[in-house]
Design a protein around this motif. Structure first.
Motif, PDB file in Angstrom:
ATOM      1  N   GLY A  14       0.784  -1.106  -0.003  1.00  0.00           N
ATOM      2  CA  GLY A  14       0.000  -0.148   0.012  1.00  0.00           C
ATOM      3  C   GLY A  14       0.958   1.222   0.099  1.00  0.00           C
ATOM      4  N   CYS A  15       0.317   2.214   0.079  1.00  0.00           N
ATOM      5  CA  CYS A  15       1.012   3.681  -0.062  1.00  0.00           C
ATOM      6  C   CYS A  15       1.244   4.404   1.489  1.00  0.00           C
ATOM      7  CB  CYS A  15       0.495   4.486  -1.004  1.00  0.00           C
ATOM      8  SG  CYS A  15      -1.095   5.498  -0.335  1.00  0.00           S
ATOM      9  N   PHE A  16       0.503   3.756   2.378  1.00  0.00           N
ATOM     10  CA  PHE A  16       0.581   4.225   3.672  1.00  0.00           C
ATOM     11  C   PHE A  16      -0.418   5.479   3.724  1.00  0.00           C
ATOM     12  CE2 PHE A  16       3.364   2.404   6.198  1.00  0.00           C
ATOM     13  CZ  PHE A  16       3.225   2.838   7.418  1.00  0.00           C
ATOM     14  N   GLY A  17      -1.469   5.722   2.795  1.00  0.00           N
ATOM     15  CA  GLY A  17      -2.293   6.552   2.611  1.00  0.00           C
ATOM     16  C   GLY A  17      -3.488   6.348   3.832  1.00  0.00           C
ATOM     17  N   CYS A  18      -3.781   4.979   3.765  1.00  0.00           N
ATOM     18  CA  CYS A  18      -4.681   4.476   4.722  1.00  0.00           C
ATOM     19  C   CYS A  18      -4.233   4.650   6.285  1.00  0.00           C
ATOM     20  CB  CYS A  18      -5.151   3.216   4.492  1.00  0.00           C
ATOM     21  SG  CYS A  18      -6.033   2.857   2.740  1.00  0.00           S
ATOM     22  N   HIS A  19      -3.072   4.379   6.591  1.00  0.00           N
ATOM     23  CA  HIS A  19      -2.517   4.809   7.828  1.00  0.00           C
ATOM     24  C   HIS A  19      -2.658   6.295   8.175  1.00  0.00           C
ATOM     25  CE1 HIS A  19      -0.776   0.802   8.449  1.00  0.00           C
ATOM     26  NE2 HIS A  19      -0.844   1.193   9.393  1.00  0.00           N
ATOM     27  N   ILE A  57      -5.470  -4.294   8.043  1.00  0.00           N
ATOM     28  CA  ILE A  57      -4.387  -4.366   6.827  1.00  0.00           C
ATOM     29  C   ILE A  57      -4.688  -3.456   5.717  1.00  0.00           C
ATOM     30  CG2 ILE A  57      -3.742  -6.084   5.394  1.00  0.00           C
ATOM     31  CD1 ILE A  57      -3.410  -7.360   8.176  1.00  0.00           C
ATOM     32  N   GLU A  58      -3.729  -2.571   5.637  1.00  0.00           N
ATOM     33  CA  GLU A  58      -3.661  -1.822   4.330  1.00  0.00           C
ATOM     34  C   GLU A  58      -2.791  -2.499   3.206  1.00  0.00           C
ATOM     35  OE1 GLU A  58      -1.940   2.536   4.773  1.00  0.00           O
ATOM     36  OE2 GLU A  58      -0.507   1.385   3.191  1.00  0.00           O
ATOM     37  N   GLY A  59      -3.277  -2.325   2.086  1.00  0.00           N
ATOM     38  CA  GLY A  59      -2.384  -2.811   1.061  1.00  0.00           C
ATOM     39  C   GLY A  59      -2.581  -4.423   0.468  1.00  0.00           C
ATOM     40  N   GLY A  84      -9.057  -0.192   2.916  1.00  0.00           N
ATOM     41  CA  GLY A  84      -8.787   0.419   1.743  1.00  0.00           C
ATOM     42  C   GLY A  84      -8.752  -0.117   0.185  1.00  0.00           C
ATOM     43  N   ALA A  85      -8.899   0.297  -0.732  1.00  0.00           N
ATOM     44  CA  ALA A  85      -8.694  -0.250  -2.126  1.00  0.00           C
ATOM     45  C   ALA A  85      -7.660  -1.435  -2.343  1.00  0.00           C
ATOM     46  CB  ALA A  85      -8.824   0.621  -3.352  1.00  0.00           C
ATOM     47  N   CYS A  86      -6.642  -1.156  -1.825  1.00  0.00           N
ATOM     48  CA  CYS A  86      -5.502  -1.977  -2.231  1.00  0.00           C
ATOM     49  C   CYS A  86      -5.637  -3.349  -1.298  1.00  0.00           C
ATOM     50  CB  CYS A  86      -4.138  -1.228  -1.798  1.00  0.00           C
ATOM     51  SG  CYS A  86      -3.742   0.070  -2.304  1.00  0.00           S
ATOM     52  N   ALA A  87      -6.066  -3.432  -0.021  1.00  0.00           N
ATOM     53  CA  ALA A  87      -6.322  -4.666   0.682  1.00  0.00           C
ATOM     54  C   ALA A  87      -7.496  -5.463  -0.121  1.00  0.00           C
ATOM     55  CB  ALA A  87      -6.445  -4.327   1.949  1.00  0.00           C
ATOM     56  N   GLY A 148     -12.747   2.700   0.139  1.00  0.00           N
ATOM     57  CA  GLY A 148     -12.300   4.067  -0.001  1.00  0.00           C
ATOM     58  C   GLY A 148     -10.554   3.920  -0.251  1.00  0.00           C
ATOM     59  N   CYS A 149     -10.294   4.925  -0.792  1.00  0.00           N
ATOM     60  CA  CYS A 149      -8.819   5.028  -1.126  1.00  0.00           C
ATOM     61  C   CYS A 149      -8.208   6.360  -0.897  1.00  0.00           C
ATOM     62  CB  CYS A 149      -8.584   4.769  -2.587  1.00  0.00           C
ATOM     63  SG  CYS A 149      -6.780   4.946  -2.983  1.00  0.00           S
ATOM     64  N   PRO A 150      -7.962   6.854   0.623  1.00  0.00           N
ATOM     65  CA  PRO A 150      -8.074   5.859   1.575  1.00  0.00           C
ATOM     66  C   PRO A 150      -9.567   6.119   2.289  1.00  0.00           C
ATOM     67  CG  PRO A 150      -7.105   7.539   2.350  1.00  0.00           C
ATOM     68  CD  PRO A 150      -7.543   8.071   0.866  1.00  0.00           C
TER      69      PRO A 150
ATOM     70  N   GLN B  71       0.124   9.650  -7.363  1.00  0.00           N
ATOM     71  CA  GLN B  71       0.118  10.121  -6.145  1.00  0.00           C
ATOM     72  C   GLN B  71      -0.071   8.796  -5.052  1.00  0.00           C
ATOM     73  OE1 GLN B  71      -3.107  13.069  -5.042  1.00  0.00           O
ATOM     74  NE2 GLN B  71      -4.650  11.651  -6.080  1.00  0.00           N
ATOM     75  N   ARG B  72      -0.664   7.712  -5.715  1.00  0.00           N
ATOM     76  CA  ARG B  72      -0.663   6.550  -4.841  1.00  0.00           C
ATOM     77  C   ARG B  72       0.483   5.961  -4.631  1.00  0.00           C
ATOM     78  NH1 ARG B  72      -6.012   8.650  -6.198  1.00  0.00           N
ATOM     79  NH2 ARG B  72      -7.523   7.717  -5.053  1.00  0.00           N
ATOM     80  N   LEU B  73       1.715   6.490  -5.280  1.00  0.00           N
ATOM     81  CA  LEU B  73       2.936   6.156  -5.017  1.00  0.00           C
ATOM     82  C   LEU B  73       3.091   6.273  -3.108  1.00  0.00           C
ATOM     83  CD1 LEU B  73       5.260   7.771  -7.507  1.00  0.00           C
ATOM     84  CD2 LEU B  73       5.327   5.422  -6.828  1.00  0.00           C
ATOM     85  N   VAL B 178      -6.247  13.121   1.834  1.00  0.00           N
ATOM     86  CA  VAL B 178      -5.247  12.055   1.156  1.00  0.00           C
ATOM     87  C   VAL B 178      -6.125  11.819  -0.266  1.00  0.00           C
ATOM     88  CG1 VAL B 178      -4.195   9.968   1.348  1.00  0.00           C
ATOM     89  CG2 VAL B 178      -4.599  11.116   3.331  1.00  0.00           C
ATOM     90  N   HIS B 179      -5.089  11.980  -1.150  1.00  0.00           N
ATOM     91  CA  HIS B 179      -5.316  11.533  -2.634  1.00  0.00           C
ATOM     92  C   HIS B 179      -6.549  12.495  -2.906  1.00  0.00           C
ATOM     93  CE1 HIS B 179      -2.377   8.564  -1.900  1.00  0.00           C
ATOM     94  NE2 HIS B 179      -3.134   7.646  -1.704  1.00  0.00           N
ATOM     95  N   GLY B 180      -6.648  13.690  -3.016  1.00  0.00           N
ATOM     96  CA  GLY B 180      -7.632  14.425  -3.495  1.00  0.00           C
ATOM     97  C   GLY B 180      -7.186  14.786  -5.030  1.00  0.00           C
TER      98      GLY B 180
HETATM   99  S1  SF4 Z   1      -6.285   2.325  -0.674  1.00  0.00           S
HETATM  100 FE1  SF4 Z   1      -5.561   4.174  -1.378  1.00  0.00          FE
HETATM  101  S2  SF4 Z   1      -4.751   5.109   0.405  1.00  0.00           S
HETATM  102 FE2  SF4 Z   1      -5.063   3.039   0.944  1.00  0.00          FE
HETATM  103  S3  SF4 Z   1      -3.009   2.103   0.479  1.00  0.00           S
HETATM  104 FE3  SF4 Z   1      -4.184   1.848  -1.178  1.00  0.00          FE
HETATM  105  S4  SF4 Z   1      -3.665   3.632  -2.534  1.00  0.00           S
HETATM  106 FE4  SF4 Z   1      -2.956   4.193  -0.293  1.00  0.00          FE
END
Ligand code: SF4
Lengths: 179, 501
Positions: A14-19, A57-59, A84-87, A148-150, B71-73, B178-180
Motif C-alpha cells: 500500500g502507499c500508507f495513505g490508509c494509515h 490491513i492496508e495494502g 482501503g482499495a489496495c487490501a 475508500g482510497c483511503p 500520487q498513490r506512490l 489524502v489523494h484529493g
Molecule cells: S487504498 Fe489508497 S490510500 Fe490506501 S494504501 Fe491503497 S492507494 Fe494508498
C-alpha cells in the motif's frame, strides 16, 4: 476498568495513505488511546503481532514477505479488516497485473532513462516478488472490508467505535465511497 | 568516508547480522551487517526490499490520469507526486510554468505548503520526537507518539494540530486530505471559496506561533547533547535542490543548484528539463533502490543528499522573516565551516522549513488573487513533459513521454528518498563503524542504526520508517548459517537475549 482493546495495524503493498487517514482522527487519538492499546503497528515498537482483538490491513499482497505478515495477522487477530482499495481488490499497485513482473523489472533496472550498471537486483536479502498483486481475501479470511482510497478518518472512527462498544459496525451512506 | 564498508573484501566466513525491522513490519527495507571474529564490521548495507513497477504499468494509460495515479506512490506526500506530475503534464499541453494562470500557481503553492507542513509535523512529532525527547536508548514503550502525548501533552498536541492544519489546507484546496484532486493539465480544477479561505485564516496565527515553538524545541534538543548530535551518523556530502531565481529557499519551482561539501557551488539555476544530462542512476544487485549521482563528478564522488538539510544549506536566504532568522542562527551554530553536515541537523532544518511553510500560507491567504477563478491555460500539444518539485524529503523528478493518442509511452521517476540512498547507506556505515564495530550487540546500538535512517525521513521503505519505530529482532549467524546469538525486543519493551541455537 476493563482491559484495553488491542489493535494491530500493518501496511503491505500500500502507499500508507490508509494509515495517514487513520491518523487524520487528529486529537481523537488521545481519546482512542484511553480504550485501545496498539500492538504491532508502524506506530509502536512491537515486533510480532500478539493476540489482538482487531487487525487492520492496508495494502494488497505483492511479495512473499506480505504473505507471511498477513498470515501472522490472521492467526492472531480475532477480527481482521481489509482497509482501503489496495487490501480489498489490489488497488492501484494491481495495475501491474496487466504486465509481467519481468517487464516491470526490466523497465526500472535495464531500459529506464539514465540507468547505469543495468541488472535486475537479485540478492538473497530481497524477498521474492509474486507474479500478481493479490487482494488479501485471496490469502486469508477477512471479516470486514472498509472501502475508500483511503477510507476517511470518520470511517475509521465510526467503524472502530462500533467494534469497541461491541456493536455491529455499519457505515452511513455519506461515509461510503469507492474512490 | 565509509565506502569501503559497502562490500566486504572476503564475505565468506563473516557473521551476518540482520537488523530486519522493516521487512518484518512492512516488507520495505532492512539493514544487514557482516562482522568478523572480533565483531569488526566488514560490511553494512541498507536494502530497500520493495518493488512496485510504476514506471512500467503507467505506460498505456492516458496522460491526464497521471496526477491521480502517481500520487498513490505515497500516502504521506501524495501532493508532491500529484504536483510533480501536474507540472509535467502542463508541458504536455504546451504550458510552461510561467504561462500558468497566477491564481492556479498560487493555489498549487498553497496546496504544497500544506503538504510540506503536515509531512514535516508528522515526521518530527509522530516519528522522531520520541527518540529526541526520551533518548535513543529509552524504554521501548516510550517510543511512540502515544507516549509523547502522555508525557509531554503540550508538545504532542501541538504536533497533532500542526499536522491537522496542513491536512486541512490540502482538503480545502483538493477536496480530500489524502489523494484529493486539485491539479489538471494547465491549471487547477476548482477555485478556493471565500468560506474555505476564511476557515484556514482562523488558525494560521496560532500555527505560525507553534511552528516557531517547534524550531525552538528542536534547537534545544540538538544543543542539549552536543557534540554527540553533531557527529552522529554525520557524513560530508554534496547537496542538491531547487532554488528560486534570487537564491531563496524554494519548494515549488526553481532551478537546480548543487554545492560540494566545502560549500563551493557546483552548478546553479540549472534547467531541470535537462536533468538527464546532470544525473544518472546506478543499479546495484542488493537493493531495489537505485543510486543517483552527478554525471560530471562520476559514481564515486557524484552522490549527493537532498531534503531539508540540503535545501537550507543550498539557499542564500529564506524569504519569510521568522524562518530567515531561524536559518541564520542554524548556520551560525552548526556550519562546519560553510555548510551543515550533521545528519541529525536534518530535524532542525525540517522545523525551519515547517515555519517557512506556515509563514507562506499566511501570506498566500492574505492575497486576494488567491480566490480568482481564472485557473486554466491552454497551449499546444507536446510529446514530453518533465516536472520537478521539492517534496518534503527532497527533489522529486517526474518525466513522461506520450504518443499521438495521448497515451504514456515512457516514464521515469526519481523519488526523493532515492537521491538520499548513498547518504543513508553512508550514515548506516558510519554508525556501524563508529558506534558498533568491535562491540557486543546491544539494543541501544540497534536503535542507533534506525535513528540514523530516520533522520532522512525516508519515504519508500520510508512509509515504514516514517511512521514510527520499528520492532526489532537481530540475529547473529555464523558462516555455516547457524544462529549464534539472538536479541529480541519484546512488546513490553524488555530486551531478551535468545539462546544460541
Ligand atoms: S487504498 Fe489508497 S490510500 Fe490506501 S494504501 Fe491503497 S492507494 Fe494508498
Amino acid at each position: 476498568m476493563s482491559p484495553k482493546i488491542k489493535i494491530a495495524t500493518t501496511s503491505l503493498a500500500g502507499c500508507f495513505g490508509c494509515h495517514m487517514s487513520f491518523l487524520d482522527i487528529d486529537e481523537r487519538i488521545t481519546a482512542l488511546a484511553e480504550v485501545v492499546e496498539f500492538d504491532r503497528s508502524p506506530l509502536t515498537d512491537i515486533e510480532h503481532c500478539g493476540p489482538c482483538d482487531i487487525g487492520l490491513i492496508e495494502g494488497g499482497v505483492c511479495n512473499s514477505e506480505n504473505v507471511h505478515v498477513l498470515r501472522e495477522f490472521r492467526k492472531n487477530c480475532k477480527v481482521l479488516v481489509a482497509v482501503g482499495a489496495c487490501a480489498i481488490n489490489g488497488g492501484l499497485p494491481a495495475l501491474r497485473n496487466f504486465v509481467s513482473v519481468e517487464a516491470c523489472l526490466l523497465e526500472a533496472y535495464r531500459d529506464g532513462i539514465g540507468v547505469d550498471n543495468p541488472q535486475i537486483p537479485s540478492d538473497p536479502e530481497l524477498p521474492l516478488l509474486l507474479d500478481k498483486v493479490h487482494p488479501i481475501h485471496e490469502i486469508v479470511k477477512v471479516d470486514y472490508f472498509m472501502p475508500g482510497c483511503p477510507p476517511s478518518a470518520d470511517v475509521f472512527w465510526t467503524f472502530l467505535s462500533a467494534l469497541i462498544e461491541g456493536r455491529e459496525p455499519s457505515l452511513p451512506y455519506e461515509l461510503v465511497h469507492y474512490d | 568516508m565509509y565506502e569501503h564498508l559497502e562490500t566486504a573484501a572476503n564475505p565468506a566466513g563473516l557473521k551476518r547480522v540482520a537488523v530486519d525491522p522493516v521487512s518484518r513490519v512492512e516488507g520495505h527495507g532492512k539493514v544487514t551487517l557482516l562482522l568478523d571474529d572480533q565483531n569488526q564490521v566488514q560490511q553494512a548495507r541498507l536494502h530497500i526490499v520493495e518493488f512496485r513497477g510504476f514506471e512500467k504499468f503507467i505506460q498505456g494509460r492516458p496522460y491526464w490520469e497521471l496526477p491521480v495515479l502517481v500520487q498513490r506512490l505515497c500516502g504521506i506526500c501524495p501532493v508532491s507526486h500529484h504536483l510533480a506530475a501536474a507540472k509535467a503534464i502542463d508541458q504536455l499541453v504546451g504550458i510552461d510554468p510561467a504561462d500558468l494562470p497566477a491564481a492556479a500557481d498560487k493555489l498549487r503553492r498553497l496546496l504544497h505548503f500544506g503538504q510540506v507542513l503536515q509531512s514535516h509535523a508528522l515526521h518530527f512529532f509522530y516519528l522522531s520526537s520520541p527518540d529526541l525527547l526520551f533518548g535513543f536508548d529509552s524504554e521501548i514503550g516510550q517510543r511512540s507518539v502515544v507516549a509523547v502525548l502522555a508525557d509531554h501533552p503540550e508538545i504532542g498536541l501541538q504536533g497533532v494540530k500542526l499536522r491537522k492544519y496542513g491536512q486541512e489546507v490540502i482538503r480545502m484546496v483538493s477536496g480530500k486530505r489524502v489523494h484529493g484532486t486539485g491539479a489538471i493539465p494547465g491549471g487547477m480544477n476548482k477555485a478556493l471559496s471565500r468560506e474555505e479561505r476564511d476557515y484556514l485564516l482562523q488558525d494560521i496565527g496560532q500555527i505560525v506561533d507553534w511552528a516557531k515553538a517547534a524550531v525552538a524545541l528542536v534547537k534545544h534538543l540538538h544543543n542539549a547533547n552536543r557534540p554527540f548530535n553533531d557527529q552522529f551518523a554525520t557524513i560530508r556530502s554534496n547537496y542538491l535542490g531547487l532554488v528560486n531565481a534570487d537564491g531563496a529557499l524554494e519548494l515549488y519551482h526553481g532551478g537546480i543548484r548543487a554545492k560540494n561539501a566545502d560549500g563551493t557551488t557546483l552548478f546553479d539555476h540549472y534547467d531541470y528539463c535537462d536533468y538527464q544530462d546532470l544525473i544518472r542512476e546506478e543499479v546495484r544487485s542488493w537493493t531495489y533502490m537505485k543510486f543517483p549521482y552527478l554525471t560530471a563528478l562520476g559514481k564515486a564522488d557524484g552522490w549527493y543528499r537532498v531534503g531539508p538539510l540540503a535545501r537550507v544549506n543550498n539557499c542564500d536566504f529564506i524569504d519569510t522573516p521568522l524562518a530567515e532568522v531561524a536559518r541564520v542562527e542554524f548556520k551560525q551554530q552548526l556550519a562546519d565551516p560553510a555548510l551543515v553536515h550533521s545528519t541529525l541537523a536534518f530535524h532542525w532544518a525540517r522545523m525551519i522549513e515547517l515555519l517557512h511553510c506556515a509563514e507562506r500560507i499566511e501570506q498566500l491567504l492574505a492575497d486576494p488573487n488567491l480566490l480568482s477563478s481564472d485557473l486554466v491555460a491552454q497551449g499546444s500539444k507536446r510529446y514530453q513533459g518533465i516536472g520537478v518539485i521539492e517534496a518534503p524529503r527532497g527533489t522529486l523528478f517526474h518525466h513522461y513521454q506520450i504518443d499521438d493518442n495521448d497515451i504514456v509511452t515512457k516514464a521515469n521517476l526519481i523519488v526523493s528518498t532515492t537521491s538520499n540512498n548513498t547518504g543513508m547507506n553512508e550514515s548506516v556505515r558510519q554508525v556501524a563503524a563508529e558506534y558498533l564495530s568491535g562491540r557486543e550487540l546491544t539494543e541501544p546500538l540497534l536503535n542507533q542504526l534506525e535513528v540514523a535512517i530516520r533522520a532522512y525521513d525516508p519515504c519508500l521503505s520510508c512509509a515504514t520508517h516514517a511512521v514510527g519505530k520499528m520492532p526489532l529482532q537481530v540475529e547473529l549467524v555464523d558462516a555455516a548459517g547457524r544462529v549464534v546469538d539472538r536479541l529480541i525486543r519484546h512488546s513490553n519493551g524488555e530486551f531478551a537475549r535468545g539462546d544460541a541455537v
